[in-house]
Write a protein that holds these residues in place. Structure first.
Motif, PDB file in Angstrom:
ATOM      1  N   ARG A 254       0.970  -1.223  -0.124  1.00  0.00           N
ATOM      2  CA  ARG A 254       0.165  -0.258  -0.007  1.00  0.00           C
ATOM      3  C   ARG A 254       0.695   1.281   0.519  1.00  0.00           C
ATOM      4  O   ARG A 254       2.053   1.664   0.642  1.00  0.00           O
ATOM      5  N   ILE A 255       0.165   2.153  -0.882  1.00  0.00           N
ATOM      6  CA  ILE A 255       1.150   3.188  -0.526  1.00  0.00           C
ATOM      7  C   ILE A 255       0.403   4.340   0.394  1.00  0.00           C
ATOM      8  O   ILE A 255      -0.592   4.639   0.144  1.00  0.00           O
ATOM      9  N   VAL A 256       1.716   4.336   1.228  1.00  0.00           N
ATOM     10  CA  VAL A 256       1.307   5.291   2.384  1.00  0.00           C
ATOM     11  C   VAL A 256       2.215   6.887   2.483  1.00  0.00           C
ATOM     12  O   VAL A 256       3.962   6.987   1.954  1.00  0.00           O
ATOM     13  N   ILE A 257       1.213   7.833   2.570  1.00  0.00           N
ATOM     14  CA  ILE A 257       2.353   9.697   2.015  1.00  0.00           C
ATOM     15  C   ILE A 257       1.666  10.263   3.247  1.00  0.00           C
ATOM     16  O   ILE A 257       1.174  10.334   3.667  1.00  0.00           O
ATOM     17  N   THR A 258       2.785  10.870   3.629  1.00  0.00           N
ATOM     18  CA  THR A 258       2.775  11.934   4.577  1.00  0.00           C
ATOM     19  C   THR A 258       3.119  13.174   3.791  1.00  0.00           C
ATOM     20  O   THR A 258       4.297  13.561   3.000  1.00  0.00           O
ATOM     21  N   SER A 259       2.317  14.674   3.815  1.00  0.00           N
ATOM     22  CA  SER A 259       3.051  15.654   3.578  1.00  0.00           C
ATOM     23  C   SER A 259       3.214  16.475   4.175  1.00  0.00           C
ATOM     24  O   SER A 259       2.331  16.894   5.686  1.00  0.00           O
ATOM     25  N   LEU A 260       4.406  17.110   3.852  1.00  0.00           N
ATOM     26  CA  LEU A 260       5.484  17.387   4.927  1.00  0.00           C
ATOM     27  C   LEU A 260       5.740  19.003   5.555  1.00  0.00           C
ATOM     28  O   LEU A 260       5.873  19.214   6.425  1.00  0.00           O
ATOM     29  N   TYR A 261       4.299  19.482   4.575  1.00  0.00           N
ATOM     30  CA  TYR A 261       4.233  20.873   5.078  1.00  0.00           C
ATOM     31  C   TYR A 261       2.617  21.175   5.224  1.00  0.00           C
ATOM     32  O   TYR A 261       1.970  22.677   5.427  1.00  0.00           O
ATOM     33  N   ASN A 262       1.521  20.378   5.564  1.00  0.00           N
ATOM     34  CA  ASN A 262      -0.089  21.089   5.276  1.00  0.00           C
ATOM     35  C   ASN A 262      -0.078  20.965   6.760  1.00  0.00           C
ATOM     36  O   ASN A 262      -0.243  20.223   7.546  1.00  0.00           O
ATOM     37  N   LYS A 263      -0.199  22.552   7.214  1.00  0.00           N
ATOM     38  CA  LYS A 263      -0.571  23.042   8.303  1.00  0.00           C
ATOM     39  C   LYS A 263      -1.550  22.812   8.613  1.00  0.00           C
ATOM     40  O   LYS A 263      -1.775  22.626  10.031  1.00  0.00           O
ATOM     41  N   ALA A 264      -2.625  23.395   7.469  1.00  0.00           N
ATOM     42  CA  ALA A 264      -3.978  23.156   7.542  1.00  0.00           C
ATOM     43  C   ALA A 264      -4.961  21.753   8.335  1.00  0.00           C
ATOM     44  O   ALA A 264      -5.859  21.939   8.409  1.00  0.00           O
ATOM     45  N   HIS A 265      -4.450  20.868   7.618  1.00  0.00           N
ATOM     46  CA  HIS A 265      -5.031  19.785   7.344  1.00  0.00           C
ATOM     47  C   HIS A 265      -4.265  18.537   7.763  1.00  0.00           C
ATOM     48  O   HIS A 265      -3.334  18.269   6.543  1.00  0.00           O
ATOM     49  N   PRO A 266      -4.254  18.130   8.120  1.00  0.00           N
ATOM     50  CA  PRO A 266      -3.143  16.277   8.123  1.00  0.00           C
ATOM     51  C   PRO A 266      -3.116  15.293   7.358  1.00  0.00           C
ATOM     52  O   PRO A 266      -4.670  14.765   6.974  1.00  0.00           O
ATOM     53  N   PHE A 267      -2.199  15.484   6.721  1.00  0.00           N
ATOM     54  CA  PHE A 267      -2.209  14.467   6.221  1.00  0.00           C
ATOM     55  C   PHE A 267      -1.199  13.460   6.009  1.00  0.00           C
ATOM     56  O   PHE A 267      -0.095  13.816   6.073  1.00  0.00           O
ATOM     57  N   ILE A 268      -0.827  12.957   6.636  1.00  0.00           N
ATOM     58  CA  ILE A 268       0.712  12.043   7.712  1.00  0.00           C
ATOM     59  C   ILE A 268       0.092  10.197   8.161  1.00  0.00           C
ATOM     60  O   ILE A 268      -0.867   9.747   8.279  1.00  0.00           O
ATOM     61  N   ARG A 269       1.158   9.727   7.383  1.00  0.00           N
ATOM     62  CA  ARG A 269       0.506   8.175   6.895  1.00  0.00           C
ATOM     63  C   ARG A 269      -0.741   8.610   6.647  1.00  0.00           C
ATOM     64  O   ARG A 269      -1.501   7.875   7.316  1.00  0.00           O
ATOM     65  N   TYR A 270      -0.843   8.779   5.166  1.00  0.00           N
ATOM     66  CA  TYR A 270      -2.250   9.235   4.984  1.00  0.00           C
ATOM     67  C   TYR A 270      -2.288   7.842   3.940  1.00  0.00           C
ATOM     68  O   TYR A 270      -1.150   7.553   2.692  1.00  0.00           O
ATOM     69  N   ASP A 271      -3.556   6.581   3.664  1.00  0.00           N
ATOM     70  CA  ASP A 271      -3.450   5.433   3.013  1.00  0.00           C
ATOM     71  C   ASP A 271      -3.623   6.356   2.002  1.00  0.00           C
ATOM     72  O   ASP A 271      -5.303   6.091   1.573  1.00  0.00           O
ATOM     73  N   ILE A 272      -3.501   6.162   0.905  1.00  0.00           N
ATOM     74  CA  ILE A 272      -3.963   7.265  -0.655  1.00  0.00           C
ATOM     75  C   ILE A 272      -5.036   6.156  -1.215  1.00  0.00           C
ATOM     76  O   ILE A 272      -5.525   6.613  -1.823  1.00  0.00           O
ATOM     77  N   GLY A 273      -4.607   4.899  -1.011  1.00  0.00           N
ATOM     78  CA  GLY A 273      -5.799   3.354  -1.562  1.00  0.00           C
ATOM     79  C   GLY A 273      -5.435   3.098  -3.005  1.00  0.00           C
ATOM     80  O   GLY A 273      -5.969   2.297  -3.400  1.00  0.00           O
ATOM     81  N   ASP A 274      -3.728   3.232  -2.702  1.00  0.00           N
ATOM     82  CA  ASP A 274      -2.841   2.320  -4.379  1.00  0.00           C
ATOM     83  C   ASP A 274      -1.997   1.765  -3.806  1.00  0.00           C
ATOM     84  O   ASP A 274      -1.731   1.712  -2.662  1.00  0.00           O
ATOM     85  N   ILE A 275      -1.764   0.559  -5.087  1.00  0.00           N
ATOM     86  CA  ILE A 275      -0.915  -0.568  -4.308  1.00  0.00           C
ATOM     87  C   ILE A 275       0.656   0.364  -5.509  1.00  0.00           C
ATOM     88  O   ILE A 275       0.054   0.335  -6.986  1.00  0.00           O
ATOM     89  N   GLY A 276       1.594  -0.112  -4.716  1.00  0.00           N
ATOM     90  CA  GLY A 276       2.565  -0.273  -5.824  1.00  0.00           C
ATOM     91  C   GLY A 276       4.386  -0.098  -4.756  1.00  0.00           C
ATOM     92  O   GLY A 276       3.807  -1.556  -3.880  1.00  0.00           O
ATOM     93  N   MET A 277       4.869   0.208  -5.583  1.00  0.00           N
ATOM     94  CA  MET A 277       6.124  -0.509  -5.032  1.00  0.00           C
ATOM     95  C   MET A 277       7.793   0.233  -5.441  1.00  0.00           C
ATOM     96  O   MET A 277       7.682   1.145  -7.058  1.00  0.00           O
ATOM     97  N   LEU A 278       8.417   0.355  -4.579  1.00  0.00           N
ATOM     98  CA  LEU A 278       9.798   1.567  -5.035  1.00  0.00           C
ATOM     99  C   LEU A 278      10.899   0.363  -5.187  1.00  0.00           C
ATOM    100  O   LEU A 278      11.322  -1.057  -5.157  1.00  0.00           O
TER     101      LEU A 278
END
Length: 441
Positions: A299-323
């Motif tokens: 699962r692709i999980v993303i943290t927005s490093l700058y959004n102070k108005a709204h937390p998107f921290i370890r946010y499961d975007i709903g996609d599957i992928g591979m690095l």
């Protein structure tokens, strides 16, 4: 004087309160860091954004009661379900719907919601996009865009988008009419406009390329100023990429983004899908929320490093992928984007497969003679699937049998497949085409 007049795009951002010049400078400073400096920067930024929300955001305080700032795995995963509550309840102290950037996700995941970004975060988003497009000498202030996107059908929404298009130096082709008549008008516009690049939804741009193939037209010969084609929002298959490159005579660039976050990945000039590591932190997790090593799918999980108005921290975007195994903290590479986690085929035997597997199997059989222009696959029951398709003539029984046999070969026996020929496929309000849908609960 001429230069200032031409910078309409930057000007439109500034008058809306987005400090784009400062954001561009900040981004270049981040990119100039050495590998070790970059690693330190990411760790500090992760802690800073969590600390901020734990102090200033009551919604996040409730979620993050057990967080230890020195133990990353103690940070909870946020899903779209968490965010389906009034926006006002999710905003940080000092932020209101009046002083932030507010938008709505497309709902292609099945879980639409309204989100917010503070203006500095959104300025950095645009700095990132401008930087990546710049890899291909595309300048939003000067380069003319041929835009294949949806457009609101109500009068107010329609003219608002047309005005935004004017300030953004682009002309929009609606993706809701993909008939030959519509494409004749599209082609006429390319003949009379000095477009620099194409940008938009993959499926509609592919349909335009198929039209050009039928007419034996190379787009670059019609519009010689074109330099690139950038596709987004929907899967780009290898054979479709080849079709676009052949019929357009242009490099085809794959973009992966999410409106609530930022540009996530962009194909670089050496054909790697380079992730945005400057303003986002991207992880691949297994089903137990354990971080997977490079080269493993999850699962692709993303943290927005700058959004102070709204937390998107370890946010499961709903996609599957591979690095990719070649990834580093500074330059992570997305090796594969498999599809959405809610687009999973579940078979009678208990076997599971990504929905796009089914789509990909069928695509190779169904489109090879040029009869079928578009199709979608839906799972209606555990053992039943429906393929809806647009075509010149109905699929023959022999072709249907071939498709059924291929599906059985790749998946499992005792599967029922029904076919429905339609005049037009249903798209979402934004104009996206959902290629596989499961209706199982």
């Amino acid at each position: 004087m001429q230069k200032n007049i031409l910078r309409l795009f930057d000007f439109s951002l500034k008058i809306n309160g987005f400090k784009i010049d400062k954001a561009k400078l900040t981004l270049s400073e981040i990119q100039a860091k050495t590998n070790s400096e970059f690693e330190t920067y990411v760790e500090e930024q992760k802690k800073a954004i969590i600390s901020y929300h734990l102090k200033h955001n009551s919604f996040y305080k409730t979620l993050g009661k057990t967080i230890d700032l020195n133990v990353w795995n103690s940070v909870p995963i946020i899903t779209k379900k968490h965010l389906q509550q009034p926006l006002e309840q999710r905003l940080s102290d000092g932020y209101t719907t009046k002083n932030v950037y507010v938008n709505k996700t497309s709902g292609s995941s099945g879980d639409p919601f309204i989100f917010a970004k503070d203006k500095w975060c959104h300025a950095l988003t645009w700095a990132e996009i401008i930087n990546r497009f710049g890899w291909y000498n595309i300048d939003f202030n000067r380069s003319m865009q041929a835009r294949f996107y949806g457009i609101p059908l109500d009068k107010k929404g329609y003219y608002k988008e047309r005005l935004k298009d004017y300030f953004s130096n682009r002309f929009r082709f609606s993706v809701f009419d993909l008939s030959d008549t519509a494409f004749e008008n599209t082609l006429a516009k390319f003949k009379t406009t000095q477009f620099d690049y194409i940008n938009g939804y993959t499926s509609s741009i592919v349909q335009f390329a198929k039209y050009l193939k039928r007419k034996n037209i190379l787009l670059k010969s019609v519009c010689p100023t074109l330099r690139a084609c950038i596709v987004t929002s929907e899967m780009l298959f290898d054979d479709d990429k080849l079709l676009l490159e052949t019929q357009f005579g242009l490099p085809v660039i794959n973009e992966y983004g999410a409106s609530e976050l930022d540009l996530i990945a962009f194909q670089n000039t050496t054909d790697e899908w380079q992730l945005n590591s400057e303003t986002l932190y991207v992880e691949i997790l297994d089903e137990n929320d354990v971080v997977l090593p490079y080269g493993e799918e999850g699962r692709i999980v993303i943290t927005s490093l700058y959004n102070k108005a709204h937390p998107f921290i370890r946010y499961d975007i709903g996609d599957i992928g591979m690095l990719s195994e070649k990834s580093t903290i500074k330059k992570p590479i997305l090796k594969k984007l498999i599809g959405r986690t809610n687009d999973i085929i579940v078979l009678p035997s208990g076997k599971k497969a990504a929905g796009l597997t089914f789509y990909y199997i069928t695509k190779s059989v169904i489109e090879n003679d040029g009869n079928v222009s578009e199709f979608v696959v839906e799972q209606t029951l555990l053992d039943s699937f429906k393929i809806s398709y647009v075509s010149k003539i109905e699929l023959s029984e022999a072709k249907k049998t071939t498709i059924k046999n291929e599906v059985i070969r790749y998946l499992e026996p005792n599967i029922t497949i029904n076919f429905e020929r339609v005049k037009k496929l249903k798209r979402s309000k934004s104009g996206k085409l959902k290629q596989f849908t499961s209706h199982l609960k």
